[in-house]
Design a protein around this motif. Structure first.
Motif, mmCIF file in Angstrom:
data_model
loop_
_atom_site.group_PDB
_atom_site.id
_atom_site.type_symbol
_atom_site.label_atom_id
_atom_site.label_comp_id
_atom_site.label_asym_id
_atom_site.label_seq_id
_atom_site.Cartn_x
_atom_site.Cartn_y
_atom_site.Cartn_z
ATOM 1 N N TYR A 19 8.845 -10.023 10.790
ATOM 2 C CA TYR A 19 9.322 -10.697 9.348
ATOM 3 C C TYR A 19 9.022 -9.512 8.298
ATOM 4 O O TYR A 19 9.956 -9.498 7.347
ATOM 5 C CB TYR A 19 8.300 -11.874 9.113
ATOM 6 N N ASN A 20 7.825 -9.055 8.196
ATOM 7 C CA ASN A 20 7.335 -7.844 7.326
ATOM 8 C C ASN A 20 8.222 -6.822 7.285
ATOM 9 O O ASN A 20 8.698 -6.212 6.348
ATOM 10 C CB ASN A 20 5.845 -7.623 7.626
ATOM 11 N N GLN A 21 8.568 -6.384 8.505
ATOM 12 C CA GLN A 21 9.467 -4.983 8.439
ATOM 13 C C GLN A 21 10.828 -5.440 7.954
ATOM 14 O O GLN A 21 11.288 -4.422 7.148
ATOM 15 C CB GLN A 21 9.590 -4.729 10.168
ATOM 16 N N ARG A 22 11.112 -6.448 8.191
ATOM 17 C CA ARG A 22 12.720 -6.889 7.685
ATOM 18 C C ARG A 22 12.755 -7.061 6.219
ATOM 19 O O ARG A 22 13.554 -6.775 5.410
ATOM 20 C CB ARG A 22 13.237 -8.047 8.400
ATOM 21 N N SER A 52 10.468 -5.730 4.238
ATOM 22 C CA SER A 52 10.264 -4.358 3.640
ATOM 23 C C SER A 52 11.575 -3.623 3.583
ATOM 24 O O SER A 52 11.818 -2.737 2.460
ATOM 25 C CB SER A 52 9.113 -3.550 4.598
ATOM 26 N N LEU A 53 12.348 -3.714 4.502
ATOM 27 C CA LEU A 53 13.723 -2.786 4.399
ATOM 28 C C LEU A 53 14.547 -3.484 3.366
ATOM 29 O O LEU A 53 15.235 -2.770 2.677
ATOM 30 C CB LEU A 53 14.275 -3.032 5.820
ATOM 31 N N LEU A 54 14.622 -4.945 3.253
ATOM 32 C CA LEU A 54 15.154 -5.531 2.220
ATOM 33 C C LEU A 54 14.972 -5.055 0.901
ATOM 34 O O LEU A 54 15.726 -4.547 -0.080
ATOM 35 C CB LEU A 54 15.298 -7.010 2.199
ATOM 36 N N TRP A 55 13.762 -5.368 0.597
ATOM 37 C CA TRP A 55 12.941 -4.925 -0.778
ATOM 38 C C TRP A 55 13.036 -3.363 -1.078
ATOM 39 O O TRP A 55 13.131 -2.894 -2.270
ATOM 40 C CB TRP A 55 11.696 -5.461 -0.883
ATOM 41 N N LYS A 56 13.064 -2.339 -0.107
ATOM 42 C CA LYS A 56 13.122 -1.090 -0.225
ATOM 43 C C LYS A 56 14.449 -0.773 -0.926
ATOM 44 O O LYS A 56 14.733 0.054 -1.823
ATOM 45 C CB LYS A 56 12.900 -0.242 1.051
ATOM 46 N N PHE A 66 5.204 -6.114 0.782
ATOM 47 C CA PHE A 66 5.403 -6.025 2.037
ATOM 48 C C PHE A 66 5.336 -4.405 2.836
ATOM 49 O O PHE A 66 5.149 -4.724 3.989
ATOM 50 C CB PHE A 66 7.230 -6.358 2.258
ATOM 51 N N ASP A 67 5.629 -3.602 2.034
ATOM 52 C CA ASP A 67 5.352 -2.259 2.628
ATOM 53 C C ASP A 67 3.663 -1.954 2.968
ATOM 54 O O ASP A 67 3.525 -1.563 4.167
ATOM 55 C CB ASP A 67 5.792 -1.271 1.472
ATOM 56 N N LEU A 68 3.039 -2.505 2.020
ATOM 57 C CA LEU A 68 1.598 -2.347 2.468
ATOM 58 C C LEU A 68 1.091 -3.240 3.382
ATOM 59 O O LEU A 68 0.328 -2.751 4.279
ATOM 60 C CB LEU A 68 0.641 -2.888 1.236
ATOM 61 N N SER A 69 1.596 -4.374 3.689
ATOM 62 C CA SER A 69 1.421 -5.091 4.649
ATOM 63 C C SER A 69 1.651 -4.838 5.973
ATOM 64 O O SER A 69 1.074 -4.689 6.946
ATOM 65 C CB SER A 69 1.941 -6.673 4.415
ATOM 66 N N LEU A 70 2.884 -4.120 5.899
ATOM 67 C CA LEU A 70 3.293 -3.399 7.167
ATOM 68 C C LEU A 70 2.681 -2.470 7.620
ATOM 69 O O LEU A 70 2.194 -2.331 8.991
ATOM 70 C CB LEU A 70 5.049 -3.104 6.931
#
Length: 311
Positions: A240-243, A245-249, A275-279
């Motif tokens: 979930y976090n990866q997806r 992170s990609l969206l918000w990037k 999300f990036d930091l969490s990932l």
């Protein structure tokens, strides 16, 4: 009005004919653009049969006949659509008879470039129902909480209005002037295999003048079944976090090159970094910290002093 309905098709043989029939009921729909994305079931065969059924139905595939995902498939549909207005429909969903009720009047306002409404739910399997309700509780209508237009739509989607705007509105309820898409060169991000619709909607809300239509009752129905991808991912899991992170990037990169209001830029940046930091860390406590900071700016000023917050 003359409307092109774009339907991306991938492994939807069980539902496709109902979706197409729901669009054919409208005189305003002059064209249904089916874009088949190398299904592994018999969806292509059904598309071909539907094309013989009504002259308004056209069928396309990617030039290499390959599978390219929903973003690229919708983009091909946008390229092929010939009508003045564009609407979208997922192949496992369908329109209700009031689908274009608001459009007939609101589009008389020349400044309005897009209209959105509410979508309901039909449970097509018990497993699908359980997975959906486990993730989204007992939501029966995906809609916004109050009428909005212009910049308030963008700020609402980003959670920056004084009262909660609501959830993302669904692509199935969106109707656009094709000229607005062409003018702003708006397309779906083909690098996002999921959430390309959320990415598109936020960008659209900045570049185009959107206005809410029918938001108190459904104008389309989303079919919930065993294979809905959105219900498969557990919230705040690594996937979930990866997806997210990609969206918000994607949104952050876009925001960097466009003059968005400062509070919108900041919200997009903070959400991306959360999300990036969490990932990167694998710890969801950092995500929670950022979410709280976003909700309460005073926290940023006092308790959490991350240098990149002042970017």
């Amino acid at each position: 009005m003359n409307i092109s309905v774009i339907i991306p098709v991938y492994n939807a043989s069980e539902f496709l004919e109902k979706a197409v029939d729901s669009a054919l009921q409208f005189e305003e729909v002059k064209e249904i653009v089916l874009v088949e994305d190398k299904s592994t079931d018999n969806s292509l065969e059904i598309c071909q049969k539907l094309g013989l059924k009504d002259s308004r139905i056209t069928l396309y595939q990617h030039p290499d006949k390959g599978n390219h995902g929903a973003g690229a498939t919708r983009n091909l549909g946008l390229e092929k659509a010939a009508c003045e207005f564009i609407s979208f429909l997922d192949a496992d969903d369908y329109y209700l008879p009031n689908r274009f009720e608001a459009e007939k009047e609101i589009f008389k306002e020349q400044k309005v470039e897009g209209i959105f409404g509410a979508i309901g739910i039909e449970y097509l399997s018990e497993k699908g129902r359980k997975e959906f309700q486990d993730k989204f509780k007992n939501i029966s209508l995906t809609t916004v909480n109050f009428p909005a237009e212009g910049e308030d739509v963008l700020k609402g989607l980003l959670g920056l209005t004084s009262k909660m705007f609501g959830t993302f509105f669904h692509l199935n309820t969106l109707t656009l002037r094709k000229s607005a898409l062409m003018k702003n060169n708006l397309r779906f991000n083909e690098n996002l295999r999921v959430h390309q619709d959320s990415d598109f909607i936020i960008k659209l809300a900045y570049h185009c003048y959107l206005k809410s239509g029918v938001i108190d009752k459904a104008i389309a129905i989303r079919g919930v079944h065993d294979n809905n991808r959105i219900t498969k991912i557990i919230r705040y899991s690594p996937q979930y976090n990866q997806r997210q992170s990609l969206l918000w990037k994607s949104l952050n990169d876009w925001a960097d090159s466009n003059p968005l209001p400062p509070d919108c830029k900041r919200k997009i940046y903070l959400t991306y970094k959360s999300f990036d930091l969490s990932l990167k860390t694998g710890f969801n406590k950092y995500l929670c910290t950022f979410i709280e900071a976003i909700k309460n700016p005073q926290i940023i000023k006092t308790q959490y002093r991350f240098t990149y917050l002042n970017r």
